[in-house]
Structure formats: structure tokens, C-alpha cells
Scaffold this active site. Structure first.
Site, PDB file in Angstrom:
ATOM      1  N   ARG A 128       0.851  -1.198   0.000  1.00 22.64           N
ATOM      2  CA  ARG A 128       0.000   0.000   0.000  1.00 22.64           C
ATOM      3  C   ARG A 128       0.880   1.238   0.000  1.00 22.64           C
ATOM      4  NH1 ARG A 128      -5.139  -2.202   2.681  1.00 22.64           N
ATOM      5  NH2 ARG A 128      -6.324  -2.430   0.771  1.00 22.64           N
ATOM      6  N   ASP A 136      -4.161  -1.394  -6.682  1.00 19.66           N
ATOM      7  CA  ASP A 136      -4.604  -1.973  -5.415  1.00 19.66           C
ATOM      8  C   ASP A 136      -6.015  -2.581  -5.545  1.00 19.66           C
ATOM      9  OD1 ASP A 136      -5.267  -2.543  -2.824  1.00 19.66           O
ATOM     10  OD2 ASP A 136      -4.762  -0.578  -2.013  1.00 19.66           O
ATOM     11  N   SER A 139      -8.315  -2.788  -2.349  1.00 22.65           N
ATOM     12  CA  SER A 139      -9.044  -1.552  -2.030  1.00 22.65           C
ATOM     13  C   SER A 139     -10.238  -1.374  -2.956  1.00 22.65           C
ATOM     14  CB  SER A 139      -8.131  -0.327  -2.168  1.00 22.65           C
ATOM     15  OG  SER A 139      -7.236  -0.286  -1.108  1.00 22.65           O
ATOM     16  N   TYR A 235      -1.814  -1.463   8.400  1.00 24.92           N
ATOM     17  CA  TYR A 235      -2.835  -2.428   8.805  1.00 24.92           C
ATOM     18  C   TYR A 235      -2.915  -2.500  10.321  1.00 24.92           C
ATOM     19  CZ  TYR A 235      -3.169  -4.443   4.118  1.00 24.92           C
ATOM     20  OH  TYR A 235      -3.397  -4.638   2.789  1.00 24.92           O
TER      21      TYR A 235
HETATM   22  P1  NAD Z   1      -8.554  -4.257   6.543  1.00 26.55           P
HETATM   23  O1  NAD Z   1      -9.579  -4.750   5.574  1.00 26.55           O
HETATM   24  O2  NAD Z   1      -7.366  -5.107   6.834  1.00 26.55           O
HETATM   25  O3  NAD Z   1      -9.291  -3.970   7.941  1.00 26.55           O
HETATM   26  C1  NAD Z   1     -10.444  -3.166   8.015  1.00 26.55           C
HETATM   27  C2  NAD Z   1     -10.372  -2.306   9.244  1.00 26.55           C
HETATM   28  O4  NAD Z   1     -10.581  -3.086  10.415  1.00 26.55           O
HETATM   29  C3  NAD Z   1      -9.043  -1.588   9.433  1.00 26.55           C
HETATM   30  O5  NAD Z   1      -9.243  -0.190   9.398  1.00 26.55           O
HETATM   31  C4  NAD Z   1      -8.574  -2.092  10.794  1.00 26.55           C
HETATM   32  O6  NAD Z   1      -7.882  -1.094  11.538  1.00 26.55           O
HETATM   33  C5  NAD Z   1      -9.876  -2.459  11.465  1.00 26.55           C
HETATM   34  N1  NAD Z   1      -9.744  -3.365  12.614  1.00 26.55           N
HETATM   35  C6  NAD Z   1      -8.939  -4.435  12.776  1.00 26.55           C
HETATM   36  N2  NAD Z   1      -9.113  -4.975  14.002  1.00 26.55           N
HETATM   37  C7  NAD Z   1     -10.076  -4.233  14.636  1.00 26.55           C
HETATM   38  C8  NAD Z   1     -10.685  -4.303  15.886  1.00 26.55           C
HETATM   39  N3  NAD Z   1     -10.355  -5.227  16.807  1.00 26.55           N
HETATM   40  N4  NAD Z   1     -11.619  -3.366  16.181  1.00 26.55           N
HETATM   41  C9  NAD Z   1     -11.978  -2.407  15.290  1.00 26.55           C
HETATM   42  N5  NAD Z   1     -11.420  -2.301  14.072  1.00 26.55           N
HETATM   43  C10 NAD Z   1     -10.476  -3.201  13.744  1.00 26.55           C
HETATM   44  O7  NAD Z   1      -8.043  -2.806   6.164  1.00 26.55           O
HETATM   45  P2  NAD Z   1      -8.047  -2.068   4.768  1.00 26.55           P
HETATM   46  O8  NAD Z   1      -9.361  -1.533   4.499  1.00 26.55           O
HETATM   47  O9  NAD Z   1      -7.464  -2.982   3.751  1.00 26.55           O
HETATM   48  O10 NAD Z   1      -7.053  -0.849   5.060  1.00 26.55           O
HETATM   49  C11 NAD Z   1      -5.918  -0.988   5.905  1.00 26.55           C
HETATM   50  C12 NAD Z   1      -5.117   0.295   5.930  1.00 26.55           C
HETATM   51  O11 NAD Z   1      -4.463   0.499   4.699  1.00 26.55           O
HETATM   52  C13 NAD Z   1      -5.910   1.543   6.148  1.00 26.55           C
HETATM   53  O12 NAD Z   1      -5.097   2.409   6.891  1.00 26.55           O
HETATM   54  C14 NAD Z   1      -6.072   2.113   4.800  1.00 26.55           C
HETATM   55  O13 NAD Z   1      -6.353   3.491   4.810  1.00 26.55           O
HETATM   56  C15 NAD Z   1      -4.714   1.812   4.261  1.00 26.55           C
HETATM   57  N6  NAD Z   1      -4.670   1.842   2.800  1.00 26.55           N
HETATM   58  C16 NAD Z   1      -3.652   2.517   2.194  1.00 26.55           C
HETATM   59  C17 NAD Z   1      -3.564   2.553   0.819  1.00 26.55           C
HETATM   60  C18 NAD Z   1      -2.454   3.292   0.150  1.00 26.55           C
HETATM   61  O14 NAD Z   1      -1.799   4.088   0.763  1.00 26.55           O
HETATM   62  N7  NAD Z   1      -2.202   3.009  -1.113  1.00 26.55           N
HETATM   63  C19 NAD Z   1      -4.495   1.865   0.067  1.00 26.55           C
HETATM   64  C20 NAD Z   1      -5.517   1.166   0.713  1.00 26.55           C
HETATM   65  C21 NAD Z   1      -5.583   1.143   2.098  1.00 26.55           C
END
Ligand code: NAD
Length: 390
Positions: A128, A136, A139, A235
């Protein structure tokens, strides 16, 4: 290089890996594209649309595999645990495979693909970083799932979502709680707000507070010490059972006051955290809805049943997975853009260029030269022993 696009075979899957609009970009990069007859039909892309853009149609899956240097799929063997195994006999040494492979969930399938001599890239492992944002696929698919989860809930809820002022009185808006404010969760907040609901969200990573608020959601703050809740990739880290127990206690009231709960909390490679117990469901008002997007990873709700819609204590609980496939036109368009950008990144003069110095290539490459090569899938290398005091 000939790029092959077979029809997806996972039961009920409606997406296609490459849509017609991507084909000119690939042909411009000196590739040819072959597509199985009818591969895009379930997503709304006709065979004629593919040939108009320069693709060649092949009548069978076997011919697509036999006639391609690189096979591009949505759910490859591994991610497709129902029918994916049938592809093994069609794969050949030296061929490239790109798509969702579920490498952390089913590492043995990656080993089987490696043993066939394929060079395989798993799009789940896309780093990411800014440079790979347009590649991605996780996403992109999470965006679709977050949107669709809210529509499912709105349809099942015996209430309106928006506030209405009518001659028959005022209707109060639905209260939607989103657990986990990653990509899917943020899209769920945005969609719930567009439908007029009051949205609030909780995440273990306090860094998401501003993102929730910028979408018009309320950030649910729990008096919990989260410490270093986020790893270097952004993450969430896995929390211990004491933390999760306390989290559930604190969430009980918030959940009971919500009409809809959209669960999206996951931790890569681990079981999804249990956030809603059966007792918490019991305390929700009859008619409330839980949509558990974490169902495939064990679920955030104790009562979720994988791929089922159930009613428990008067609450409707959706455990559907693969919701991205239910919006197949745009899910395929987004996936195709991701994969095309990734393929263009891997290509040099129309040929595959595996440069493992490059972070995007190295982090997605799981099999090469007959072996599983990813650091997350191979046993840790023994470290040189530390000098012992004499
Ligand atoms: P994910 O699908 O792995 O998880 C979904 C959400 O669940 C996350 O926000 C996580 O913090 C939350 N979570 C995990 N355990 C939890 C708990 N016990 N209680 C409450 N919430 C909990 O995550 P995702 O949607 O794939 O995204 C992960 C991170 O990556 C985020 O910060 C997102 O903004 C970032 N991201 C960055 C890029 C980039 O920079 N290119 C692209 C996509 C996502």
C-alpha cells in the site's frame, strides 16, 4: 506476450478480470489479448465488445490457458477453493499467473502452483504505497463491498434510512454503526450518509478519526489503550483476548443503540476479531440488521453464518461473502484497471520483466522457478547465532 482471460468459474462469480476498455492499453504495450467466449457476459461485457477492442476470442478455457503466456484471473486457484483446482492441469511451466491467490489463507495451493513451474503474482499482497495505488485490487473490491453492504442493510431494515418530514409526521433517520473504518468501512459510511442515515464508526486505529469525520460520520471513541495498533503497512495489529473482551463490553451499548451494524474489521492473515457476541445481538432492537463483511475470515459477529442470511433474536444477520461480484460491471472495470496498471508495470518491451529490486514486483511475487518465493510464505531464514559470552 499473449495475455489470456478465462471465464471465472467460482460458483456465482460474475466478474471478469479484464474489460474491453483495457485492451488497447495492453496492445499498445505490445501484448495480444485472448478471451474465453462469454467471459465478460455476466458482468455486462459482450464478446463483440472485446473483439471491437482488438481481443481474440477462444472457445474453451483449455485453449485460453494453452494459448497464453500470462493468465489473468479474478479468483485463481487458492482464492477459488471450489473449482480452482481444475486449472492446475491446464497450467504449464513458464506461464505467468496473476490474480487473487489467497496466499496467506491457503499457502499449500501456492506451493502446488509453484511446483507446476509458474511465475505467480498475488494481488492481495500489493504494497500500500503511493506508486501502487492504481494497482490496489483489494481496495477497489473493498470499496464495492462497503457500498453493497449498506444497500443490503437498507433493503432488509424495516425502517427508512433518511429523516423525513411528512404530513404523516416526522421519521427519524436510521442509525448505522460501522466497525472497522478501512476502505470498506469508509465507503459504508459514505453510502449510509448518502442515503440519509446517521453514521458512526469505530476502529482500533485512532488514525482514522479524521477520515470518518470528513465523511460526516461520528467517531466512536472507546476508553481503550490501543498503543501501537497499526503496523508499518497501515494495517491493524492483532489484539489480545483481554483487549477484545474489553472492547466488546464497551461496544455493547453502542451496538444496542444502532439499527444497522456493518462489520468490516479484519487483521491480515488472522481470524477476524470477534466484536459482537450473541448476547450483544440479543440486546439489539428487533428488525435491526448486521452485515458481516468479515464472514470469510471467521466473522466479527458470533452468530454470522458464512454466505447465509439468518435471523437471530429478531435481528437479520448477513454473512454473505464475495459481495464485489454482485456489482460485477464496475467491480470488473476497477479490477481490470488495477490489473492493467500492474501488468504495464511488469512489462518491458512487451515481455515480463521480473525485477525483484522493485518493491511492487517483489511483494506480489509468490512463485517462481518451481519454488514459493515470498518472505511471508517461506520459513524464516536461520539467523547467525549471537556470540555467546565465554
Ligand atoms: P482491513 O480490511 O485489513 O481492515 C479493516 C479495518 O478493520 C481496518 O481499518 C482495521 O484497523 C480495522 N480493525 C482491525 N481490528 C479491529 C478491531 N479489533 N476493532 C476495530 N477495528 C479493527 O483494512 P483495509 O481496508 O485494507 O485498510 C488498511 C489500511 O491500509 C488503512 O489504513 C487504509 O487506509 C490503508 N490503505 C492505504 C492505501 C495506500 O496508501 N495506497 C491503500 C488502501 C488502504
Amino acid at each position: 506476450m499473449i495475455i489470456g482471460v478465462p471465464k471465472e468459474t467460482f460458483p456465482g462469480e460474475r466478474r471478469v478480470a479484464i474489460v474491453p476498455a483495457s485492451i488497447p492499453l495492453l496492445t499498445k504495450a505490445k501484448c495480444e489479448v485472448v478471451v474465453e467466449d462469454g467471459a465478460g457476459l455476466a458482468a455486462g461485457y459482450t464478446d463483440a465488445a472485446y473483439t471491437e477492442k482488438g481481443a481474440k476470442l477462444l472457445p474453451t478455457r483449455a485453449e485460453v490457458f494453452a494459448g497464453s503466456d500470462a493468465v489473468i484471473q479474478v479468483l485463481c486457484y487458492g482464492a477459488n477453493d471450489q473449482t480452482g483446482r481444475d486449472d492446475l492441469s491446464l497450467m504449464r511451466s513458464g506461464q505467468v499467473l496473476v490474480g487473487f491467490l489467497r496466499p496467506l489463507g491457503s499457502p499449500q495451493t501456492v506451493a502446488e502452483i509453484a511446483a507446476k513451474g509458474l511465475t505467480a503474482f498475488s494481488v492481495e499482497l500489493m504494497p500500500r504505497i503511493t506508486r501502487s495505488q492504481n494497482m490496489d485490487a483489494l481496495s477497489a473490491m473493498a470499496t464495492v463491498c462497503g457500498y453493497k453492504a449498506v444497500l443490503l442493510a437498507a433493503d432488509a431494515l424495516p425502517r427508512f434510512f433518511p429523516m423525513l418530514t411528512t404530513a404523516a409526521g416526522t421519521i427519524t433517520p436510521a442509525r448505522v454503526l460501522v466497525l472497522g473504518a478501512g476502505v470498506a468501512g469508509l465507503q459504508a459510511i459514505a453510502t449510509a450518509r448518502r442515503l440519509g442515515a446517521v453514521a458512526s464508526a469505530y476502529d482500533v486505529r485512532p488514525a482514522v478519526k479524521e477520515q470518518i469525520q470528513s465523511l460526516g460520520g461520528r467517531y466512536v471513541e472507546l476508553p481503550l489503550e490501543t498503543g501501537q495498533s497499526q503496523d508499518h503497512r497501515g494495517y491493524a495489529k492483532q489484539q489480545d483476548e483481554t483487549f477484545l473482551q474489553r472492547q466488546r463490553e464497551l461496544l455493547t451499548r453502542v451496538v444496542s443503540e444502532s439499527d444497522v451494524v456493518i462489520c468490516t474489521a479484519t487483521v491480515p492473515g488472522k481470524r477476524a476479531p470477534l466484536l459482537i457476541t450473541a448476547d450483544m445481538v440479543k440486546r439489539m432492537a428487533p428488525g435491526s440488521v448486521v452485515v458481516d463483511l468479515a464472514s470469510e475470515r471467521g466473522g466479527n459477529c458470533e452468530l454470522t453464518r458464512l454466505n447465509e442470511r439468518i435471523t437471530a433474536h429478531g435481528v437479520t444477520i448477513f454473512g454473505y461473502f464475495n459481495l464485489a461480484s454482485t456489482v460485477p460491471y464496475h467491480a470488473s472495470q476497477m479490477y481490470s484497471r488495477n490489473l492493467t496498471a500492474f501488468l504495464l508495470h511488469l512489462l518491458k518491451d512487451g515481455q515480463l520483466n521480473v525485477d525483484i529490486q522493485d518493491e511492487i514486483t517483489r511483494e506480489t511475487l509468490v512463485a517462481r522457478d518451481g519454488a514459493v518465493v515470498h518472505r511471508l510464505l517461506t520459513p524464516a531464514q536461520p539467523q547467525p547465532a549471537a556470540p555467546q559470552p565465554s
